[in-house]
Design a protein around this motif. Structure first.
Motif, PDB file in Angstrom:
ATOM      1  N   TYR A  97      -5.526  -1.437  -8.522  1.00  0.00           N
ATOM      2  CA  TYR A  97      -5.863  -0.112  -7.952  1.00  0.00           C
ATOM      3  C   TYR A  97      -4.572   0.941  -8.165  1.00  0.00           C
ATOM      4  O   TYR A  97      -5.028   2.156  -8.034  1.00  0.00           O
ATOM      5  CB  TYR A  97      -6.027  -0.180  -6.411  1.00  0.00           C
ATOM      6  N   LEU A  98      -3.558   0.530  -8.657  1.00  0.00           N
ATOM      7  CA  LEU A  98      -2.591   1.371  -8.848  1.00  0.00           C
ATOM      8  C   LEU A  98      -2.338   1.468 -10.510  1.00  0.00           C
ATOM      9  O   LEU A  98      -2.646   0.436 -11.139  1.00  0.00           O
ATOM     10  CB  LEU A  98      -1.172   0.764  -8.160  1.00  0.00           C
ATOM     11  N   PRO A  99      -1.483   2.731 -11.042  1.00  0.00           N
ATOM     12  CA  PRO A  99      -1.623   2.581 -12.558  1.00  0.00           C
ATOM     13  C   PRO A  99      -0.262   1.997 -13.044  1.00  0.00           C
ATOM     14  O   PRO A  99       0.025   2.461 -14.228  1.00  0.00           O
ATOM     15  CB  PRO A  99      -1.440   4.094 -12.695  1.00  0.00           C
ATOM     16  N   TRP A 100       0.437   1.148 -12.220  1.00  0.00           N
ATOM     17  CA  TRP A 100       1.691   0.977 -12.536  1.00  0.00           C
ATOM     18  C   TRP A 100       2.035  -0.594 -13.125  1.00  0.00           C
ATOM     19  O   TRP A 100       2.912  -1.122 -13.864  1.00  0.00           O
ATOM     20  CB  TRP A 100       2.783   1.108 -11.613  1.00  0.00           C
ATOM     21  N   TYR A 101       1.201  -1.459 -12.509  1.00  0.00           N
ATOM     22  CA  TYR A 101       1.476  -3.040 -12.567  1.00  0.00           C
ATOM     23  C   TYR A 101       0.635  -3.896 -13.873  1.00  0.00           C
ATOM     24  O   TYR A 101       0.998  -4.716 -14.165  1.00  0.00           O
ATOM     25  CB  TYR A 101       1.453  -3.660 -11.477  1.00  0.00           C
ATOM     26  N   ARG A 102      -0.345  -3.157 -14.125  1.00  0.00           N
ATOM     27  CA  ARG A 102      -1.409  -3.963 -15.012  1.00  0.00           C
ATOM     28  C   ARG A 102      -1.503  -2.974 -16.342  1.00  0.00           C
ATOM     29  O   ARG A 102      -2.428  -3.193 -16.980  1.00  0.00           O
ATOM     30  CB  ARG A 102      -2.748  -4.284 -14.463  1.00  0.00           C
ATOM     31  N   LYS A 105       7.058 -15.387  -3.991  1.00  0.00           N
ATOM     32  CA  LYS A 105       6.630 -15.713  -5.531  1.00  0.00           C
ATOM     33  C   LYS A 105       5.081 -15.056  -5.691  1.00  0.00           C
ATOM     34  O   LYS A 105       4.783 -14.418  -6.826  1.00  0.00           O
ATOM     35  CB  LYS A 105       6.568 -17.150  -5.893  1.00  0.00           C
ATOM     36  N   GLN A 106       4.232 -15.160  -4.796  1.00  0.00           N
ATOM     37  CA  GLN A 106       2.774 -14.665  -4.955  1.00  0.00           C
ATOM     38  C   GLN A 106       2.377 -13.277  -4.844  1.00  0.00           C
ATOM     39  O   GLN A 106       1.637 -12.772  -5.213  1.00  0.00           O
ATOM     40  CB  GLN A 106       2.170 -15.806  -3.994  1.00  0.00           C
ATOM     41  N   GLU A 107       3.379 -12.726  -4.068  1.00  0.00           N
ATOM     42  CA  GLU A 107       3.106 -11.533  -3.440  1.00  0.00           C
ATOM     43  C   GLU A 107       4.077 -10.382  -4.049  1.00  0.00           C
ATOM     44  O   GLU A 107       4.532  -9.469  -3.461  1.00  0.00           O
ATOM     45  CB  GLU A 107       2.937 -11.302  -1.951  1.00  0.00           C
ATOM     46  N   LYS A 108       4.613 -10.585  -5.362  1.00  0.00           N
ATOM     47  CA  LYS A 108       5.346  -9.473  -5.859  1.00  0.00           C
ATOM     48  C   LYS A 108       5.098  -8.160  -5.871  1.00  0.00           C
ATOM     49  O   LYS A 108       5.808  -7.313  -5.620  1.00  0.00           O
ATOM     50  CB  LYS A 108       5.816 -10.156  -7.303  1.00  0.00           C
ATOM     51  N   VAL A 109       3.653  -7.854  -6.454  1.00  0.00           N
ATOM     52  CA  VAL A 109       3.389  -6.379  -6.269  1.00  0.00           C
ATOM     53  C   VAL A 109       3.537  -5.788  -4.728  1.00  0.00           C
ATOM     54  O   VAL A 109       3.926  -4.813  -4.333  1.00  0.00           O
ATOM     55  CB  VAL A 109       1.971  -6.093  -6.878  1.00  0.00           C
ATOM     56  N   ARG A 110       2.808  -6.569  -3.826  1.00  0.00           N
ATOM     57  CA  ARG A 110       2.832  -6.146  -2.320  1.00  0.00           C
ATOM     58  C   ARG A 110       4.194  -6.123  -2.067  1.00  0.00           C
ATOM     59  O   ARG A 110       4.452  -5.108  -1.220  1.00  0.00           O
ATOM     60  CB  ARG A 110       2.110  -7.256  -1.723  1.00  0.00           C
ATOM     61  N   ILE A 111       5.264  -6.881  -2.280  1.00  0.00           N
ATOM     62  CA  ILE A 111       6.601  -6.641  -1.705  1.00  0.00           C
ATOM     63  C   ILE A 111       7.271  -5.493  -2.414  1.00  0.00           C
ATOM     64  O   ILE A 111       8.050  -4.596  -1.793  1.00  0.00           O
ATOM     65  CB  ILE A 111       7.433  -7.848  -2.088  1.00  0.00           C
ATOM     66  N   ASP A 112       6.980  -5.249  -3.534  1.00  0.00           N
ATOM     67  CA  ASP A 112       7.390  -4.038  -4.662  1.00  0.00           C
ATOM     68  C   ASP A 112       6.887  -2.975  -3.852  1.00  0.00           C
ATOM     69  O   ASP A 112       7.774  -1.956  -3.582  1.00  0.00           O
ATOM     70  CB  ASP A 112       7.259  -4.227  -5.818  1.00  0.00           C
ATOM     71  N   VAL A 113       5.611  -2.739  -3.620  1.00  0.00           N
ATOM     72  CA  VAL A 113       5.097  -1.700  -2.835  1.00  0.00           C
ATOM     73  C   VAL A 113       5.660  -1.297  -1.694  1.00  0.00           C
ATOM     74  O   VAL A 113       6.006  -0.137  -1.003  1.00  0.00           O
ATOM     75  CB  VAL A 113       3.602  -1.556  -2.760  1.00  0.00           C
ATOM     76  N   LEU A 114       5.649  -2.407  -0.610  1.00  0.00           N
ATOM     77  CA  LEU A 114       6.439  -2.317   0.529  1.00  0.00           C
ATOM     78  C   LEU A 114       7.923  -1.862   0.233  1.00  0.00           C
ATOM     79  O   LEU A 114       8.166  -0.966   1.249  1.00  0.00           O
ATOM     80  CB  LEU A 114       6.410  -3.574   1.226  1.00  0.00           C
ATOM     81  N   LYS A 115       8.729  -2.182  -0.579  1.00  0.00           N
ATOM     82  CA  LYS A 115       9.998  -1.601  -0.655  1.00  0.00           C
ATOM     83  C   LYS A 115       9.798  -0.025  -1.028  1.00  0.00           C
ATOM     84  O   LYS A 115      10.853   0.456  -0.351  1.00  0.00           O
ATOM     85  CB  LYS A 115      10.895  -2.281  -1.779  1.00  0.00           C
ATOM     86  N   ARG A 116       9.109   0.345  -2.020  1.00  0.00           N
ATOM     87  CA  ARG A 116       9.103   1.702  -2.247  1.00  0.00           C
ATOM     88  C   ARG A 116       8.311   2.478  -1.247  1.00  0.00           C
ATOM     89  O   ARG A 116       8.675   3.831  -0.926  1.00  0.00           O
ATOM     90  CB  ARG A 116       8.483   1.911  -3.647  1.00  0.00           C
ATOM     91  N   PHE A 117       7.214   2.174  -0.773  1.00  0.00           N
ATOM     92  CA  PHE A 117       6.328   2.748   0.190  1.00  0.00           C
ATOM     93  C   PHE A 117       6.840   2.727   1.590  1.00  0.00           C
ATOM     94  O   PHE A 117       6.498   3.739   2.424  1.00  0.00           O
ATOM     95  CB  PHE A 117       4.969   2.528   0.187  1.00  0.00           C
ATOM     96  N   GLY A 118       7.437   1.764   2.012  1.00  0.00           N
ATOM     97  CA  GLY A 118       7.786   1.417   3.480  1.00  0.00           C
ATOM     98  C   GLY A 118       6.797   0.773   4.503  1.00  0.00           C
ATOM     99  O   GLY A 118       6.977   0.550   5.358  1.00  0.00           O
ATOM    100  N   VAL A 119       5.626   0.422   3.692  1.00  0.00           N
ATOM    101  CA  VAL A 119       4.498  -0.096   4.452  1.00  0.00           C
ATOM    102  C   VAL A 119       3.990  -1.145   3.523  1.00  0.00           C
ATOM    103  O   VAL A 119       3.871  -0.957   2.148  1.00  0.00           O
ATOM    104  CB  VAL A 119       3.605   0.830   5.136  1.00  0.00           C
ATOM    105  N   ASP A 140      -9.933   7.165 -13.104  1.00  0.00           N
ATOM    106  CA  ASP A 140      -9.353   6.072 -12.588  1.00  0.00           C
ATOM    107  C   ASP A 140      -7.998   5.605 -12.831  1.00  0.00           C
ATOM    108  O   ASP A 140      -7.508   5.641 -14.086  1.00  0.00           O
ATOM    109  CB  ASP A 140     -10.464   4.981 -13.035  1.00  0.00           C
ATOM    110  N   PRO A 141      -7.066   5.358 -11.824  1.00  0.00           N
ATOM    111  CA  PRO A 141      -5.703   5.148 -12.196  1.00  0.00           C
ATOM    112  C   PRO A 141      -5.318   4.241 -13.126  1.00  0.00           C
ATOM    113  O   PRO A 141      -4.590   4.532 -13.897  1.00  0.00           O
ATOM    114  CB  PRO A 141      -5.212   4.679 -10.734  1.00  0.00           C
ATOM    115  N   LEU A 142      -5.874   2.867 -13.105  1.00  0.00           N
ATOM    116  CA  LEU A 142      -5.530   1.846 -14.000  1.00  0.00           C
ATOM    117  C   LEU A 142      -6.345   2.467 -15.364  1.00  0.00           C
ATOM    118  O   LEU A 142      -5.475   2.198 -16.688  1.00  0.00           O
ATOM    119  CB  LEU A 142      -6.074   0.510 -13.796  1.00  0.00           C
ATOM    120  N   VAL A 143      -7.596   2.728 -15.513  1.00  0.00           N
ATOM    121  CA  VAL A 143      -8.000   2.975 -16.721  1.00  0.00           C
ATOM    122  C   VAL A 143      -7.498   4.178 -17.587  1.00  0.00           C
ATOM    123  O   VAL A 143      -7.218   3.912 -18.837  1.00  0.00           O
ATOM    124  CB  VAL A 143      -9.663   3.354 -16.559  1.00  0.00           C
ATOM    125  N   GLY A 144      -7.011   5.101 -16.633  1.00  0.00           N
ATOM    126  CA  GLY A 144      -6.179   6.346 -17.370  1.00  0.00           C
ATOM    127  C   GLY A 144      -4.863   6.033 -17.811  1.00  0.00           C
ATOM    128  O   GLY A 144      -4.422   6.702 -18.719  1.00  0.00           O
TER     129      GLY A 144
END
Length: 497
Positions: free
Chosen positions: A259-264, A233-247, A413-417
């Protein structure tokens, strides 16, 4: 071992300074040292000296403690300098969060890149360069700077390229993630899990994980996290990135999300990816809230700190903070392996050579020895490169006082942009410069121009408080929460002074 001096700049961060000193005192050969504490906050400096004096007295140590608001005096003759400074304190930090929110930029922490981290770097780098000048002039020849202050990459980059001091950037995110991975894999002892991390600070990746010698792949790690009753429940971004990136990422859910342009980038999407059980999982301005509460709570917590100082120094309770192990390795030759922020220069093959990377190496009496030739998965390298490009421009802007370059750094910057138009970025940067002018000496020539631009027809902004912001709790509310936990201290109540 001959006596030496370790200076701590920003020693008024009482809890963290206490931890660093206790860790160093766990090494018998390092007990005959002088800790020279310095801070602009004389009140906090007095309190941390009382705590450390008590530790030295109770443990009958030959250690000497000095404290002064004169930084240059503290640095004189120092062999090691540890930097823990937050330039501008919570007042400037509040603007790092508040002003970008008016333009739709929702940050959880705001101390690394994004709008807040970029401005934090503009405040920090002039101070870092002043520290380096003093180190070159009055510290022991060859003195090393161990930097704990964020924005880690920018500060370390400036110290090495423009400060002329041998600098190692230190962060504990790698160790925190390692313990979490060990837990989800069911390890009885975290030491059963071995790993190599590589990337840039706060975007470092566990590129090789071994559990009892067996390599752990993506699918097994995803399954371990998704069946965990809390982290799922707490690590939804990290788990999603793990699934997509593999690490898996070293950084917390809230940190990684900014730090990423997708989640916020969309208010209605933010709550899908964060968890409000603790600030670090994505709460809007969560770290600012916790720091503010910690400052307010500190006077109540000080008697406990003073009481704890009477406990014996116990090597079994030494933390995993890098500083004590690095100093021990350099002074005794005992080898220490860790993950450090240094110039790339071929350490990571698919990141720029001039960047500050966080990757693996070891320390011994001969110095810092880094593992070269590592290659990140392409999916991990891409966002790291985007952040490095922002950091490079931000460092150049901070050194030169270049407003145009500062705005370009923020635009890229990814998120600002992902959230703002160019006009919004230009106005937001002007507003942040004006609000923080007292901590930005290199921009003194540009503040009047920024003020004049802000008086003209402006880009509309809002009074948005963010997708998931909580109010700062009062002392009474924190006391009640602590009582409900029957004397335990939750992460939200950890002292940040």
């Amino acid at each position: 071992m001959a006596s030496m001096k370790i200076a701590i700049i920003g020693a008024g961060s009482v809890g963290f300074t206490r931890t660093l000193v206790r860790d160093i005192l766990c090494v018998p050969e390092l007990r005959e040292v002088e800790f020279a504490l310095t801070d602009m906050n004389a009140h906090n400096l007095t309190m941390i000296r009382k705590i450390l004096d008590r530790i030295v007295e109770v443990n009958k140590l030959p250690t000497r403690i000095s404290a002064t608001t004169d930084r240059r005096a503290a640095l004189e003759g120092a062999r090691y300098v540890i930097n823990c400074v937050r330039v501008g304190g919570l007042e400037a930090f509040a603007d790092d969060i508040r002003i970008p929110l008016q333009y739709g930029v929702d940050q959880c922490v705001g101390d690394t890149i994004c709008a807040g981290g970029i401005l934090y770097g503009q405040r920090s780098i002039p101070a870092i360069l002043d520290f380096c000048k003093d180190i070159r002039e009055v510290a022991e020849p060859g003195a090393r700077l161990l930097n704990y202050a964020n924005p880690m990459a920018m500060n370390t980059w400036a110290a090495i390229d423009h400060g002329g001091v041998e600098t190692i950037g230190l962060c504990h995110g790698v160790q925190h993630g390692w313990r979490q991975i060990a837990e989800v894999l069911g390890a009885e002892n975290p030491q059963e899990v071995e790993y190599i991390c590589s990337g840039i600070n706060h975007q470092t990746w566990y590129i090789d994980i071994r559990y009892k010698g067996r390599r752990i792949g993506r699918d097994e790690l995803v399954e371990a996290y998704e069946r965990h009753p809390v982290y799922a429940k707490q690590e939804k971004v990290r788990i999603d990135v793990l699934k997509r990136f593999g690490v898996y990422s070293t950084e917390s859910n809230g940190h990684l999300s900014e730090y990423l342009p997708w989640y916020r980038k969309r208010p209605d999407e933010i709550t899908r990816w964060i968890d409000m059980s603790d600030w670090i999982h994505g709460e809007t301005g969560g770290y600012l809230r916790v720091c503010t509460e910690g400052r307010n709570w500190f006077e109540e917590e000080f008697p406990r700190f003073l009481s704890d100082a009477e406990k014996p120094v116990d090597p079994a309770r030494r933390t995993t903070e890098h500083a004590s192990y690095i100093i021990e390795a350099l002074e005794t030759g005992r080898v220490y392996r860790g993950h450090f922020n240094v110039k790339n220069k071929g350490l990571i093959t698919n990141l720029p050579d001039d960047a500050i990377v966080e990757t693996t190496g070891f320390v011994d009496r001969f110095g810092l020895n880094m593992r070269a030739g590592l290659t990140l998965p392409d999916a991990c390298a891409a966002p790291c490169i985007a952040s490095i490009n922002v950091q490079r421009m931000a460092v150049k802007a901070a050194v030169a006082g270049d407003v145009d370059l500062l705005k370009l750094a923020m635009l890229n910057d990814p998120l600002v942009g992902a959230v703002c138009t160019p006009d919004e970025v230009w106005q937001m940067a002007d507003e942040m410069l004006v609000a923080q002018a007292q901590w930005l000496p290199q921009y003194a020539h540009a503040i009047d121009g920024a003020k004049a631009r802000l008086l003209k027809k402006q880009v509309p902004k809002s009074d948005w408080q963010g997708a998931a912001r909580l109010p700062v709790r009062s002392i009474e509310e924190m006391r009640a929460a602590r009582n409900r936990e029957k004397g335990g201290v939750s992460p939200d109540q950890q002292v940040v002074a």
